[in-house]
Scaffold this active site. Structure first.
Site, short mmCIF file in Angstrom:
data_model
loop_
_atom_site.label_atom_id
_atom_site.label_comp_id
_atom_site.label_asym_id
_atom_site.label_seq_id
_atom_site.Cartn_x
_atom_site.Cartn_y
_atom_site.Cartn_z
N HIS A 184 -0.05 1.08 9.73
CA HIS A 184 -1.33 1.59 9.23
C HIS A 184 -2.18 2.08 10.39
O HIS A 184 -3.39 2.22 10.27
CB HIS A 184 -2.10 0.51 8.48
N GLY A 197 0.82 -1.20 0.00
CA GLY A 197 0.00 0.00 0.00
C GLY A 197 0.86 1.25 0.00
O GLY A 197 1.97 1.25 0.54
N SER A 198 0.36 2.33 -0.61
CA SER A 198 1.05 3.61 -0.54
C SER A 198 0.84 4.22 0.84
O SER A 198 0.03 3.76 1.64
CB SER A 198 0.53 4.55 -1.63
N GLY A 199 1.62 5.27 1.12
CA GLY A 199 1.52 5.95 2.42
C GLY A 199 2.69 5.66 3.33
O GLY A 199 2.74 6.15 4.46
N HIS A 200 3.64 4.83 2.84
CA HIS A 200 4.83 4.48 3.64
C HIS A 200 6.11 5.04 3.00
O HIS A 200 7.20 4.58 3.30
CB HIS A 200 4.96 2.96 3.76
N LYS A 260 5.67 -7.74 2.51
CA LYS A 260 5.38 -7.47 3.92
C LYS A 260 4.16 -8.30 4.33
O LYS A 260 3.19 -8.44 3.57
CB LYS A 260 5.09 -5.98 4.14
#
Lengths: 330, 330
Positions: free
Chosen positions: B218, B53-56, B104
């Site tokens: 998250h 997922g994006s956001g990291h 992950k």
């Protein structure tokens, strides 16, 4: 405001201990607050020294290393370092070829670097000084007569640093620094205020649903507040504010800088919009840097810095650099 | 929550356009959401592919380049990429020597990488897969069976990446990745919640004056909430949580990671405390990395990752790497 700290009084000293632990290639004098290249003084090289209030990391300590600064002098948070720090740094890095002070244009910094210049010259060190005053947002701000020094500091430190690394004499290194400052302009935007450890709460009020256009890196007031804008609109406003003043006639170095708390995901999206505006305005981008480099603690927001760069400045930009925060070619 | 975006729907695509503009050394397929080394496929080299997922950010696209990943597949914010992305990446980077998926441990990621593995193998690409599950905070979390994958992902991508860059065969690259994951443990702490663009407000409530020990990247719940602690206390708690599980018998690689909104000034101070605890526990630190590498949008907080490293892993760590977010020796 919760912070990852022990007590406000030790924040800078704690950070310096952490820098020492992470970067064995630097010598960190925690007591006297001077960060120096471990191999200083470097034979036959002009020494580059910068400094300023803490809270803008990685600026300046993160830019100490081959090809950039020889020493950095961090003050308390948002407070100028004292003259003794820069005098110590000058003594530590001078190899007999002189040193250059790179000073962001804030009244306290200018005064204290000037006093340090006298102290260092009394000790027989040749010193030149360049002021960085790239922020087009306002003149005569909260802590500044004239324009504030912000993102262009990175360009000045990198490009003059590359010239010094090549063995250029002091006049040449100073001339490069001056050219880079004159060729650079910045504009910053805040989406939220920052909180200093000493105050423990936001240093100014920015209502929900508003942003501040032209913010300073200590939260100094900008040009105006508006209802929240899109990334596209912010890019239009910031780039046009810079171009109104700079009118570049050659390709530019571009820094899209985060103020600290804006996610990199958003910053890259903003970078796309900045490139779009620049293409529309027919300004070619020669090199592009995106990240948190000249920050304002936990402020959300961004700034845009352009530096018009001739072939020689591009060559100096591409030259190897080896610092904690900027590294390539080594 | 104000964000530097256009609309939530285009955040990932906008960021990919911005990555393309900033990094001409990468090929960015914005439509299909695949970021690839421009020189891929690299002759006689195993291809390394990760995603999530994006956001990291900078994870994973910021780790694409020589000596690390060959391709990254970003999903929507906090959402697994789809199998087709990884299958495309595999086709783009396979030089006939096979590819390694670094995954992950989140249920969606595991499932979609498994499906991608089948798709790629149907196309004749040899695929191996390594799960990263280093987070000691909890087992069986919100999106995970077993332990979550967090900071160790950086170590797996760097060390397996170095092995691949040297021309090691797939079994060897896979073995290195597996060894690194097994030798690594992490623990994270949140001082504030993060806000996703789609929600536009914090994804969980963290009262003023409290922190969450053992947070996921998250915002998944950790072990417990407590009244706000000092940097010193947090370092004691996080390092001991890791050491309770890892019990290193050799020097460690240390990652002191920021969750996104914590100022670097604070993070370096925290690094000093982490080094202090490790010295007290008689764990030698061989290498130290401090910065925002595996983030959680605008979350304030930090994580600690240790990887016990033999001479060979240290050698792979020191090997040249040339990516947007991690670069040395090139």
């Amino acid at each position: 405001m919760k912070m990852l700290i022990n007590v406000p009084e030790t924040v800078v000293a704690d950070a310096l201990r952490g820098i020492a632990a992470a970067h064995p290639e630097l010598t960190v004098d925690v007591e006297n607050r001077v960060v120096v290249r471990r191999d200083a003084p470097v034979t036959d090289k002009v020494g580059l020294i910068s400094g300023g209030g803490s809270g803008h990391e990685p600026l300046h300590a993160g830019f100490v290393g081959p090809g950039m600064l020889d020493a950095a002098c961090p003050g308390e948070v948002f407070t100028s370092p004292v003259p003794d720090q820069m005098a110590r740094a000058a003594a530590a890095v001078d190899a007999g070829k002189g040193v250059l002070f790179i000073v962001k244009n804030y009244t306290g910094d200018v005064m204290n670097f000037d006093m340090a210049m006298e102290l260092a010259e009394d000790e027989g060190v040749q010193v030149a000084k360049v002021l960085v005053n790239d922020d087009v947002a306002v003149t005569d701000s909260l802590y500044t007569a004239g324009r504030r020094g912000t993102g262009a500091t990175l360009f000045v430190e990198k490009l003059a640093g590359a010239a010094a690394q090549e063995g250029a004499p002091l006049e040449r290194v100073e001339a490069v620094a001056r050219q880079v400052n004159e060729a650079s302009r910045s504009f910053g935007v805040a989406l939220s205020a920052c909180s200093t450890p000493a105050k423990g709460s936001p240093t100014f009020d920015l209502p929900a649903g508003e942003l501040e256009l032209g913010i300073g890196i200590h939260g100094e007031p900008g040009r105006e507040r508006r209802a929240m804008m899109t990334s596209r609109e912010i890019a239009d406003f910031a780039v046009d504010a810079v171009l109104e003043d700079l009118k570049p006639t050659m390709p530019v170095l571009l820094l899209v800088n985060g103020m600290g708390a804006t996610p990199l995901l958003e910053l890259y999206g903003f970078n796309a919009e900045v490139h779009r505006v620049l293409a529309e305005r027919k300004v070619p981008v020669a090199r592009s840097l995106v990240g948190n480099y000249v920050t304002s603690l936990d402020m959300a927001g961004c700034s845009v810095t352009l530096c018009q760069a001739d072939e020689e400045l591009l060559r100096l930009w591409d030259a190897p650099v080896g610092t904690p925060a900027l590294r390539w070619g080594m």
